[in-house]
Write an enzyme that holds these catalytic residues in place. Structure first.
Site, short mmCIF file in Angstrom:
data_model
loop_
_atom_site.label_atom_id
_atom_site.label_comp_id
_atom_site.label_asym_id
_atom_site.label_seq_id
_atom_site.Cartn_x
_atom_site.Cartn_y
_atom_site.Cartn_z
N LYS A 182 -7.30 -15.96 -33.61
CA LYS A 182 -6.27 -15.37 -32.75
C LYS A 182 -6.86 -15.14 -31.36
CE LYS A 182 -5.69 -11.65 -31.44
NZ LYS A 182 -6.05 -10.75 -30.28
N THR A 193 -9.14 -9.77 -27.15
CA THR A 193 -9.94 -10.31 -28.21
C THR A 193 -9.62 -11.66 -28.79
OG1 THR A 193 -10.41 -8.12 -28.92
CG2 THR A 193 -10.83 -9.82 -30.48
N ASN A 402 0.25 -11.57 -17.25
CA ASN A 402 -0.83 -10.59 -17.04
C ASN A 402 -0.49 -9.53 -16.01
OD1 ASN A 402 -3.08 -11.30 -18.86
ND2 ASN A 402 -2.70 -13.29 -17.93
#
EC number: 2.3.1.35
Lengths: 407, 407
Positions: A182, A193, A402
């Site tokens: 992921k 992550t 973002n």
């Protein structure tokens, strides 16, 4: 808008004998999405892992590294999404430890036999009670879930689940490698992550496995970048149950290479899928740096090009603005004699002996950049080392995603 | 959409006694824009310069560095826009040399007494004949143009001219410093280059001037970044005519400090204006890294934060996504004991002892990010060195501009 990211058919996603999966809803993620994943490993399973090099290791990373180091057998993995438990100091470590302790009680194992992983918002305290409360009902489902379910439940900003699964016959034994990953690369520390979990029913001797995972990561999870933002939680784990009966004890084993290659293939596939799903990505870019003096030199050049927003935006625009690649090589802080530099876009030679190839025709470069899969090949002609990394282009969508508020 | 970029009033832009300016249209730039600028220097003018560190130095940079090094007096500067003459190999050097030779003939000076600068498209051959043909009519205008005209004629993707001008009384003598710069930072190698030209009527001894320009650049042109893309053509020049009668021969001169400070102020202003005009910039960000072991360490941390697209997009969104700053410090490849880290947004303490400040309130961070001028202050608490760099946020506009076709 993932780039050529294929999801295997359900009947091509093979379980790993010796690994039971449970999925739950702890309510850490909003609007009761699945946010809790547990891997229960049969006894005798060997586990190896590598973790982020970011100085600010998240609490679960600190605990998992410690538990892997203390040589005990690892019997269970627990992963939560929605909160990364990073930048949370000693309190964060207590919370992560508390989860391991509670899970250990319920499975009647030592809390040090557990690895824990978190992914989600950085620098917010983890609501560990929600996770602990969800443990009993989650564990009731042990064995009822598939690797595909797990691939979905570890997703954060991912748009698609990332799954690899293959079987192979090795000297009469059928072995299986299945894995999930992921992350939209290292590009999203606020929904942090990159995670990779690979299971196999091959047994691999522990010290050999520790060596293999490092080598394999350097072909895969350590060779992808979207914008160079290395998260605090990155983790890559290989679990070997040995249930196939195939047992690899050292590199001289005649089957070692076959097993290594399959695990490497799985890791590259899962790592590439992270880039293919990178936020805003419209193109998948492979950068080969050839004939460098050493690996570090090759990677410096490769990352300099991969991280240049000018190169990435030019690729997004399908504008063969080849000067930008030359410029990025030029400031990569690597000593090269410029006259030796050659650069190709796929098979089109654009830079010859450090200057524009006199025979280069822009329409040729144009044609390459229309494609969704592009190879930038850079030859330094000063050594014998080659390196390959994977990245993507840079789109409006990236900024939009973002720049969005976290809520 | 430049951020607080002020243009001085015409009557506040002072000429430099001993420097004549000519502007022309060579037709290198499309639709006959001004694209040729010439500075003619009175005899006895001392000139110093520093140039890009990119390995692929543009042809004009190679020639200018050589001519500066050979200790002859520099009598003229010529600057063209529209084409950077970079990545053009030996042919490019011949073309740049040919321009110097022709210009030398017409001014009856040695071609080695000329510095030449180009800015524009990379990796396209320079149409040098157009420039040579434009020389006679351009030179006819010598002395008829102002520094403001020059500021306009060196613009490429700049949205505003960048000008600094100030007078100062030093021990009874009125001295003047006037300068111009261009470039949307290092962010646009296809319309390449950061250029800075400063003139003063102070005289500064040559070896002292060579030392000063390096020191000053490390406060200014070497401390700005938009996306880390260092162009092939970056150049910064200081010209000292001495016409004010003030003559600085060494650092012990009682007036040295005053002159140094004014030149430093001019350079910082002109460098900051490049960032204020950076493509797509909506915010001007100052990054102070404090209490580092050494300068290199401080700069590594500062640039790691400044180059993080995640930090830059968060600032664009006015989202105090403070975890992203911590993460960027964490992967800056600098050894710091995380517990010592403190981070402020303006006066708001967001990270305390390496974790989120327990007293931090998001609305406080929010308030800071609403502003157009933001200071990120990062204290490593492990040394005595401080460094300051300047950067901007990362907007949709940046992608749009840089994804645009060059035509």
């Amino acid at each position: 808008m993932a780039v050529n990211l294929n999801i295997p058919d359900d009947n091509k996603i093979f379980p790993i004998n010796g690994i039971e999966i449970a999925i739950g809803e702890a309510g850490v993620k909003k609007n009761n999405k699945k946010d809790l994943t547990i891997f229960k490993l049969s006894s005798g399973t060997n586990v190896a892992g590598i973790f982020t090099k970011n100085l600010f290791k998240a609490a679960p990373v600190i605990i998992s590294e410690k538990n892997l180091a203390n040589q005990k057998q690892i019997k269970t993995l627990i992963i939560n999404t929605g909160n990364a438990n990073a930048g949370t100091g000693s309190k964060g470590i207590e919370k992560a430890q508390k989860i391991c302790t509670e899970l250990g009680k319920q499975l009647q194992i030592d809390s040090q036999e557990i690895l824990t992983f978190s992914t989600g918002v950085v620098m917010e305290q983890l609501p560990e009670d929600k996770i602990i409360n969800a443990l009993p009902r989650t564990l009731d489902g042990l064995g009822k879930y598939t690797w595909k379910d797990a691939a979905y439940s570890i997703m954060t900003t991912d748009t698609k689940p990332k799954i690899f699964s293959e079987k192979l016959d090795i000297s009469g034994k059928e072995i299986t490698v299945t894995g999930i990953s992921k992350g939209a690369g290292m590009i999203c520390p606020n929904m942090a992550t990159m995670l990779g979990f690979i299971g196999t029913d091959v047994q691999i001797e522990q010290s050999l496995l520790n060596k293999m995972i490092k080598e394999i990561a350097d072909f895969s999870f350590n060779r992808i970048t979207v914008d160079g933002d290395t998260s605090t939680n990155d983790s890559f784990i290989i679990m070997c149950t040995g249930k196939s009966g195939l047992d690899i004890r050292n590199e001289n084993d005649p089957n070692y290479k076959k097993v290594f290659e399959l695990l490497k293939k799985a890791s590259i596939d899962l790592a590439q899928k992270i880039v293919r799903d990178a936020e805003g990505a419209t193109k998948f870019i492979t950068i080969n740096v050839e004939k460098a003096t050493n690996s570090q030199e090759a990677l410096k050049v490769a990352y300099s090009v991969a991280h240049s927003p000018l190169v990435k935006t030019a690729f997004y625009a399908s504008d063969p603005n080849i000067g930008r690649i030359l410029v990025a090589v030029g400031y990569s802080d690597v000593k090269i004699s410029t006259n030796n530099l050659f650069i190709w876009l796929n098979d089109v030679l654009i830079v010859k002996n450090g200057e524009i190839n006199p025979d280069y025709i822009e329409s040729d470069g144009q044609q390459v950049l229309q494609q969704k899969e592009i190879i930038i090949r850079i030859s330094l002609n000063q050594g014998k080392t080659n390196e390959t990394i994977y990245t993507c282009d840079f789109s409006h969508e990236y900024v939009t995603i973002n720049a969005d508020y976290r809520s």
